[in-house]
Scaffold this active site. Structure first.
Site, PDB file in Angstrom:
ATOM      1  N   HIS A   1       0.640  -1.077   0.109  1.00  0.00           N
ATOM      2  CA  HIS A   1       0.014  -0.071  -0.055  1.00  0.00           C
ATOM      3  C   HIS A   1       0.754   1.128   0.099  1.00  0.00           C
ATOM      4  CE1 HIS A   1      -3.691   2.051   0.022  1.00  0.00           C
ATOM      5  NE2 HIS A   1      -4.391   1.350   0.899  1.00  0.00           N
ATOM      6  N   SER A   2       1.974   0.918   0.511  1.00  0.00           N
ATOM      7  CA  SER A   2       3.002   2.284   0.400  1.00  0.00           C
ATOM      8  C   SER A   2       3.280   2.789  -0.946  1.00  0.00           C
ATOM      9  CB  SER A   2       4.329   2.054   1.050  1.00  0.00           C
ATOM     10  OG  SER A   2       5.021   1.148   0.619  1.00  0.00           O
TER      11      SER A   2
END
Length: 487
Positions: free
Chosen positions: A158-159
């Site tokens: 998700h980063s």
């Protein structure tokens, strides 16, 4: 059932580009750094149903021509250790695409293909991505399920980006099946005309001024109320301990279960048009009805067994519209959330669920809550550090019950590197909720993805049934109301 993983190409670790070549380094955004904290090791998994036979070489070549040209998909994370004195950065690297493509050898004789897919995806939630390489993988499954002939699975940390920015990139890697040279499009809402409604009369201008002042007052009032609730949620305000609320006091990795269900988007649009609502209003209203029915069953068949006044709130993600025409939104994790209170109760009139959801959403639109949560999150990370911020935000989310998001997809059929797509089912895991509901529209269909902690919700398909039943009941009530109004 036997799975043998075979990685295409050599088993090597990418080396960074030589210093005499142009090298791009970018620091992680505050939210991206948060997603690498142990409390929020969040990953996105998107299951994509495909038509026809999978051609791995075609997909790999397509990725080389598109996906890895984006910096986030061709960069590794450096200096990401908790004891590092430097801030973590994205550093460009040479990417061997074959090392990011996983093609399992599947033995599915006498095995239910749908159950196999669910087990495979659940297993992926327990396997961390290799941080020595760019943080993404593509899994290609030669597996015929009930709603697709083959499956592609995208797993992305998700980063790398939020849901909407990743959706924009994935769509840039697809083409319309009706025109292979054309990128798919999303539905856009035409901006309404302004200024002509009020004319030039002094009375109308005065009325407009009064409305603007009143709207500003309500904006301030609602924002203050939401800010106080946000602070109270961090400190002490907890949701009711219902059968769908998990306990995340202790940080530990969990195997999550991810399932999906596809329904007709026409049904949702029919309700939207008749009730003069938005798609979000309808989805939230139907979800409220479905959750009420599911929780009632978990408590018992007798209606009085379900407690009154259940507090059940969802963190509804507020995503930047990366696909809007003329948008100046930046790539990355640029999202905030609002806290949406679901009214859990059995209603004699099913349309009450829609009306209650719409009234809450209309009120939330007159608040800067999403901006507030975004600013507070970045402020905390900057001044007290990632680890302490993660603890604070985890506490706030743990005191709510679930997460909720809705993404707009293409309105016509698309192909994924030459493979026509039947559905897209994105999901996310790693945050402190036992239930996450994702909605993805595509080609006149809506796919509901549920990410659940199976120790809390061991029958997610039943929750999908309740959502679908609620949609059918509400649609019937809307049609009946429409027929009465015509009569």
């Amino acid at each position: 059932m036997e799975i043998k993983i075979r990685r295409r190409g050599r088993d090597i670790v990418e080396k960074t580009v030589a210093k005499n070549e142009e090298e791009e380094e970018q620091p992680l955004s505050p939210t991206a750094r948060l997603f690498h904290a142990p409390e929020f090791n969040c990953n996105i998994i998107s299951v994509i149903g495909l038509k026809g036979k999978i051609e791995p070489d075609m997909i790999i070549e397509g990725i080389k021509q598109t996906l890895i040209k984006h910096p986030r998909f061709s960069s590794t994370l450096v200096n990401s250790g908790s004891n590092s004195s430097q801030e973590p950065k994205w550093v460009r690297t040479n990417v061997v695409v074959e090392d990011h493509v996983v093609i399992p050898k599947i033995e599915t004789q006498n095995v239910n293909a749908d159950a196999f897919l669910e087990s495979y995806v659940s297993d992926l939630t327990t396997i961390p991505l290799d941080t020595s390489k760019p943080l993404w993988e593509v899994h290609l499954l030669d597996l015929k399920t009930s709603d697709a002939e083959n499956i592609a699975i995208l797993k992305i940390h998700h980063s790398v980006g939020d849901g909407m920015s990743l959706m924009s990139l994935v769509l840039a890697c697809t083409r319309k099946t009706s025109n292979p040279d054309e990128i798919p499009r999303l539905p856009y809402k035409n901006p309404s005309s302004s200024g002509s409604t009020y004319g030039s009369r002094g009375g109308s201008r005065l009325l407009l001024l009064v409305m603007v002042i009143w709207s500003a007052i309500m904006m301030v009032f609602n924002t203050v109320c939401d800010a106080l609730e946000f602070i109270a949620t961090i400190l002490f305000l907890k949701d009711t301990e219902t059968p769908i609320k998990g306990d995340f006091q202790l940080t530990k990795s969990k195997r999550m279960c991810i399932v999906h269900r596809t329904v007709s988007f026409d049904d949702i649009k029919l309700i939207k048009n008749v009730m003069k609502m938005t798609v979000n209003d309808v989805i939230l209203g139907v979800s409220q009805a479905g959750l009420s029915q599911y929780i009632k069953r978990r408590y018992g068949e007798q209606e009085e067994s379900m407690p009154k006044g259940i507090r059940l709130r969802a963190a509804v993600l507020d995503l930047a519209d990366m696909m809007a025409k003329g948008s100046t939104c930046r790539w990355g994790n640029w999202f905030a959330y609002i806290v949406f209170p679901f009214s859990i109760a059995l209603r004699d009139d099913p349309l009450e669920h829609l009306q209650r959801a719409k009234s809450i959403i209309d009120r939330k639109k007159k608040s800067l809550e999403a901006v507030l949560t975004f600013i507070v999150g970045n402020f905390l990370i900057k001044f007290i550090g990632v680890q302490r911020s993660a603890n604070v935000i985890k506490r706030a989310l743990s005191n709510t019950t679930m997460s909720f998001s809705n993404l707009v997809g293409p309105i016509e059929e698309i192909s994924f590197y030459g493979h026509p797509v039947t559905y897209m089912a994105p999901s996310v895991y790693g945050h402190p909720h036992a239930l996450t509901m994702h909605f993805q529209s595509y080609n006149n269909k809506m796919t509901i993805s549920l990410t659940v902690d199976p120790t809390v919700i061991n029958d997610p398909h039943r929750l999908c049934d309740d959502w679908e039943d609620s949609l059918r009941i509400i649609k019937a009530a809307v049609q009946e109301r429409g027929s009465h109004s015509v009569g």
